[in-house]
Design a protein around this motif. Structure first.
Motif, short mmCIF file in Angstrom:
data_model
loop_
_atom_site.label_atom_id
_atom_site.label_comp_id
_atom_site.label_asym_id
_atom_site.label_seq_id
_atom_site.Cartn_x
_atom_site.Cartn_y
_atom_site.Cartn_z
N SER A 38 0.84 -1.19 0.00
CA SER A 38 0.00 0.00 0.00
C SER A 38 0.88 1.25 0.00
CB SER A 38 -0.93 0.02 1.22
OG SER A 38 -1.64 1.23 1.29
N LYS A 98 -2.61 2.69 -7.82
CA LYS A 98 -3.87 1.98 -7.59
C LYS A 98 -4.69 2.63 -6.48
CE LYS A 98 -1.92 -2.48 -9.00
NZ LYS A 98 -1.59 -3.86 -8.57
N LYS A 100 -7.36 4.45 -4.43
CA LYS A 100 -8.81 4.55 -4.64
C LYS A 100 -9.28 5.96 -4.31
CE LYS A 100 -9.54 -0.33 -3.51
NZ LYS A 100 -8.11 -0.61 -3.26
N GLU A 102 -12.15 7.24 -4.13
CA GLU A 102 -13.30 7.35 -3.23
C GLU A 102 -12.90 7.33 -1.76
OE1 GLU A 102 -13.07 2.99 -4.64
OE2 GLU A 102 -12.78 5.02 -5.45
N SER A 103 -11.70 6.85 -1.46
CA SER A 103 -11.26 6.82 -0.06
C SER A 103 -11.01 8.23 0.48
CB SER A 103 -10.00 5.96 0.08
OG SER A 103 -8.94 6.50 -0.66
N GLU A 157 -9.21 2.55 2.41
CA GLU A 157 -8.54 2.53 1.10
C GLU A 157 -8.18 1.11 0.70
OE1 GLU A 157 -5.96 3.00 -2.20
OE2 GLU A 157 -5.43 2.00 -0.33
N THR A 159 -9.96 -1.40 1.43
CA THR A 159 -11.25 -2.11 1.40
C THR A 159 -11.39 -3.13 2.52
OG1 THR A 159 -10.51 -3.81 -0.19
CG2 THR A 159 -11.50 -1.80 -1.10
#
Length: 281
Positions: A38, A98, A100, A102-103, A157, A159
């Motif tokens: 990450s 990668k 996200k 929306e996070s 982030e 998920t």
């Protein structure tokens, strides 16, 4: 020695050190929940450099941090370059990894808490109303913002489902951040504005330290309520609590800024190092 001091001062006062602390606290969250690969810890560190340098600039602009003014303007070009590089790196992560998008919804309220820590929510005459100026709110706004950014944001982030362990981690992180922030308030007890009503200003230094110890005991105790927690995790939490308690024990207004701005902020780094070392055994 003079050159070494200049390098150390730039590392600390340009907020690279606090960014490292933020990186470590975010990475700790991911490790504790079994998440790998990450870029969020780097995202958080870059965000801290940008936001904290903005905060420092704003506070100097509004005649706060007078002790810091001369150093800041001596290195304004270097700080500008550092901040621009952080912005560009942050943009790369958002647009070309990668990550996200929306996070950012989860990040937004905690980022706003950081922003409005010094920037006024509104003004009453010449009085600026910000989180920093609300009695007792200063330390809690910092703790909640850091816990949200370094626990909820990275897990969302990634998920990861928000279960009881996540919420316990969030509460623990609030308690931990308050505990490591208390030495800063103790250091500034004689120079902070009286309207801030920080914990040391209100209850005195000995009681403030006792409050910190109680928070650390709760911090450790909450670990026992987690599902599938290992003895190793508990041991590390206890060790970090002892280290934090010792730094709190020896905090005083007479300590230099390096005591808090370097050594206390090094505690998250020690925490991550312990996790990595113990995981290899």
């Amino acid at each position: 020695m003079n050159l070494l001091k200049k390098i150390i001062d730039f590392y600390i006062f340009s907020n690279i050190h606090v960014a490292l602390a933020g990186f470590c606290l975010t990475e700790i969250t991911l490790i504790r929940f079994g998440i790998n690969d990450s870029l969020v810890p780097v995202f958080v560190a870059l965000s801290i450099i940008i936001s904290y340098n903005f905060i420092r600039f704003y506070e100097i602009k509004t005649s706060r941090l007078n002790w810091f003014r001369a150093w800041f303007f001596s290195y304004k070009k270097e700080l500008l370059v550092l901040t621009i590089l952080a912005v560009l790196a942050l943009g790369y992560i958002i647009l070309f990894s990668k990550f996200k998008i929306e996070s950012l919804i989860v990040l937004a309220p905690f980022a706003l808490m950081t922003f409005f820590y010094v920037v006024p929510l509104f003004k009453i005459g010449k009085l600026e109303i910000s989180f920093r100026n609300f009695p007792f709110i200063k330390i809690f706004s910092i703790a909640i913002a850091w816990a949200g950014i370094m626990v909820l944001f990275p897990l969302y982030e990634a998920t990861h489902s928000f279960n009881s362990n996540v919420y316990l981690e969030f509460i623990q992180r609030i308690l931990f951040v308050i505990a490591i922030a208390l030495p800063f308030d103790i250091r500034d007890v004689n120079i902070d504005s009286a309207i801030l009503k920080t914990i040391p200003q209100t209850f005195g230094i000995p009681t403030s330290k006792a409050i910190g110890y109680v928070l650390l005991i709760i911090f450790v105790g909450l670990e026992f309520f987690k599902n599938k927690d290992s003895y190793l995790d508990i041991l590390i939490i206890i060790l970090i609590s002892i280290i934090t308690a010792l730094f709190l024990r020896f905090s005083s207004p007479k300590k230099s800024r390096y005591y808090t701005s370097f050594w206390v902020e090094l505690i998250p780094v020690v925490w991550l190092v312990l996790m990595v070392l113990f995981s290899k055994n």
